[in-house]
Scaffold this active site. Sequence first.
Site, PDB file in Angstrom:
ATOM      1  N   SER A 148       0.855  -1.199   0.000  1.00 24.43           N
ATOM      2  CA  SER A 148       0.000   0.000   0.000  1.00 24.43           C
ATOM      3  C   SER A 148       0.882   1.237   0.000  1.00 24.43           C
ATOM      4  O   SER A 148       2.043   1.186   0.421  1.00 24.43           O
ATOM      5  CB  SER A 148      -0.860  -0.006   1.266  1.00 24.43           C
ATOM      6  OG  SER A 148      -1.321   1.297   1.565  1.00 24.43           O
ATOM      7  N   TYR A 161      -2.546  -0.329  10.011  1.00 29.45           N
ATOM      8  CA  TYR A 161      -2.481  -0.659   8.573  1.00 29.45           C
ATOM      9  C   TYR A 161      -1.120  -0.257   8.008  1.00 29.45           C
ATOM     10  O   TYR A 161      -0.463  -1.037   7.312  1.00 29.45           O
ATOM     11  CB  TYR A 161      -3.614   0.074   7.861  1.00 29.45           C
ATOM     12  CG  TYR A 161      -3.763  -0.251   6.386  1.00 29.45           C
ATOM     13  CD1 TYR A 161      -4.417  -1.412   5.974  1.00 29.45           C
ATOM     14  CD2 TYR A 161      -3.292   0.616   5.403  1.00 29.45           C
ATOM     15  CE1 TYR A 161      -4.577  -1.704   4.616  1.00 29.45           C
ATOM     16  CE2 TYR A 161      -3.437   0.333   4.054  1.00 29.45           C
ATOM     17  CZ  TYR A 161      -4.084  -0.833   3.663  1.00 29.45           C
ATOM     18  OH  TYR A 161      -4.243  -1.114   2.326  1.00 29.45           O
TER      19      TYR A 161
HETATM   20  P1  NAI Z   1     -11.516  -5.698  -0.492  1.00 33.20           P
HETATM   21  O1  NAI Z   1     -12.038  -5.422   0.863  1.00 33.20           O
HETATM   22  O2  NAI Z   1     -12.410  -5.555  -1.666  1.00 33.20           O
HETATM   23  O3  NAI Z   1     -10.838  -7.115  -0.568  1.00 33.20           O
HETATM   24  C1  NAI Z   1     -10.083  -7.650   0.463  1.00 33.20           C
HETATM   25  C2  NAI Z   1     -10.169  -9.133   0.372  1.00 33.20           C
HETATM   26  O4  NAI Z   1      -9.453  -9.724   1.441  1.00 33.20           O
HETATM   27  C3  NAI Z   1     -11.616  -9.614   0.466  1.00 33.20           C
HETATM   28  O5  NAI Z   1     -11.823 -10.689  -0.433  1.00 33.20           O
HETATM   29  C4  NAI Z   1     -11.680 -10.083   1.896  1.00 33.20           C
HETATM   30  O6  NAI Z   1     -12.676 -11.034   2.125  1.00 33.20           O
HETATM   31  C5  NAI Z   1     -10.289 -10.653   2.051  1.00 33.20           C
HETATM   32  N1  NAI Z   1      -9.953 -10.848   3.440  1.00 33.20           N
HETATM   33  C6  NAI Z   1      -9.913  -9.931   4.431  1.00 33.20           C
HETATM   34  N2  NAI Z   1      -9.624 -10.529   5.593  1.00 33.20           N
HETATM   35  C7  NAI Z   1      -9.462 -11.845   5.316  1.00 33.20           C
HETATM   36  C8  NAI Z   1      -9.174 -12.974   6.102  1.00 33.20           C
HETATM   37  N3  NAI Z   1      -9.001 -12.884   7.417  1.00 33.20           N
HETATM   38  N4  NAI Z   1      -9.085 -14.176   5.501  1.00 33.20           N
HETATM   39  C9  NAI Z   1      -9.277 -14.303   4.175  1.00 33.20           C
HETATM   40  N5  NAI Z   1      -9.579 -13.271   3.380  1.00 33.20           N
HETATM   41  C10 NAI Z   1      -9.676 -12.066   3.955  1.00 33.20           C
HETATM   42  O7  NAI Z   1     -10.265  -4.751  -0.634  1.00 33.20           O
HETATM   43  P2  NAI Z   1      -9.212  -4.578  -1.802  1.00 33.20           P
HETATM   44  O8  NAI Z   1      -9.127  -3.148  -2.029  1.00 33.20           O
HETATM   45  O9  NAI Z   1      -9.465  -5.482  -2.920  1.00 33.20           O
HETATM   46  O10 NAI Z   1      -7.880  -5.020  -1.036  1.00 33.20           O
HETATM   47  C11 NAI Z   1      -7.027  -6.047  -1.485  1.00 33.20           C
HETATM   48  C12 NAI Z   1      -5.627  -5.735  -0.997  1.00 33.20           C
HETATM   49  O11 NAI Z   1      -5.178  -4.548  -1.625  1.00 33.20           O
HETATM   50  C13 NAI Z   1      -5.538  -5.507   0.502  1.00 33.20           C
HETATM   51  O12 NAI Z   1      -4.347  -6.087   0.987  1.00 33.20           O
HETATM   52  C14 NAI Z   1      -5.462  -3.991   0.602  1.00 33.20           C
HETATM   53  O13 NAI Z   1      -4.802  -3.580   1.756  1.00 33.20           O
HETATM   54  C15 NAI Z   1      -4.677  -3.670  -0.656  1.00 33.20           C
HETATM   55  N6  NAI Z   1      -4.801  -2.301  -1.121  1.00 33.20           N
HETATM   56  C16 NAI Z   1      -5.985  -1.810  -1.595  1.00 33.20           C
HETATM   57  C17 NAI Z   1      -6.045  -0.512  -2.082  1.00 33.20           C
HETATM   58  C18 NAI Z   1      -7.290   0.063  -2.662  1.00 33.20           C
HETATM   59  O14 NAI Z   1      -7.293   1.251  -3.036  1.00 33.20           O
HETATM   60  N7  NAI Z   1      -8.384  -0.663  -2.786  1.00 33.20           N
HETATM   61  C19 NAI Z   1      -4.881   0.361  -2.076  1.00 33.20           C
HETATM   62  C20 NAI Z   1      -3.687  -0.255  -1.557  1.00 33.20           C
HETATM   63  C21 NAI Z   1      -3.665  -1.537  -1.109  1.00 33.20           C
END
Ligand code: NAI
Length: 255
Positions: A148, A161
């Site tokens: 991130s 985070y």
């Molecule tokens: P999201 O909330 O749509 O997806 C996150 C995913 O991780 C979901 O499928 C969720 O169910 C899963 N997850 C969370 N906790 C979990 C657990 N304990 N066990 C199994 N699965 C789990 O969010 P997004 O944006 O797709 O995030 C994906 C990655 O990208 C994360 O690591 C986030 O920190 C990172 N990220 C996202 C950004 C953004 O702008 N959306 C920017 C920078 C990093």
Amino acid sequence: MAAPKMFDLEGRVAAVTGGNGGIGRGIAMGLAEAGAAVAILARNDEKNRATVAAIRELGTRTAAIKLDVTDRAALAPAMEAVERALGPIDILVNNAGISISRSSLKLEAEAWDRVLETNLHSCFFLSQIAARSMASRGAGGKIINIASEYSRFGAAGLTSYAAAKGGLVQMTKSLAVEFAARNIQVNAIVPGWIKTDMTIPAQSGTFYDEIITRTPAGRFGEPEEMAGAAVFLASHASDFVTGAIVYVDGGFAIR
Ligand code: NAI
């Protein structure tokens, strides 16, 4: 558009944590389009089924393994299940992540632990399991961590985070050094602001305006736009790339 052979993932097995939605799903679909067999490691059965069905449409093998990455005892059995379903793992994408926005004066220990366990600790232990499998076969492999912008920038209310993502970047570099001799490349992708469930609170209002102004591309990214970098880092095209932090952020970090 025909992709050069060096990006071809045919015959490779990938696992994507949190791969049933958001960025994880975008990456899982991209890896499958490039020919990889893709396992989704995520919690929600319904979303797992939907993603597996979408991947199957692309004509590659796929499986969903139910996993909560904070359940440490479940990590090794989940990876064994991936290998039983699809074969030995070649590519691991540590994507699952959460953010808890709260004043550091108020943040409970449980919340701190949950963020660190999800965003950092699970990534280490899954990498260890995957690398043991890759090393035991002398096969080499690819580990891709989703970091991130907050691995570099400070953010009020997001200390847990930022600490986890900063740790993930340092973990990426250290594992890259350690595993290089085994032909395992370890890299990270830093997404900018991407339209997913995680960023819904930032997708409107003055914060949204600030992000758009600050981002040279002038927009949020889409989850699918993370797939290109992921395919590159999963493929032979990146065999001499390790410990790299790849920004896919519309230029956010350069301002
Ligand atoms: P999201 O909330 O749509 O997806 C996150 C995913 O991780 C979901 O499928 C969720 O169910 C899963 N997850 C969370 N906790 C979990 C657990 N304990 N066990 C199994 N699965 C789990 O969010 P997004 O944006 O797709 O995030 C994906 C990655 O990208 C994360 O690591 C986030 O920190 C990172 N990220 C996202 C950004 C953004 O702008 N959306 C920017 C920078 C990093």
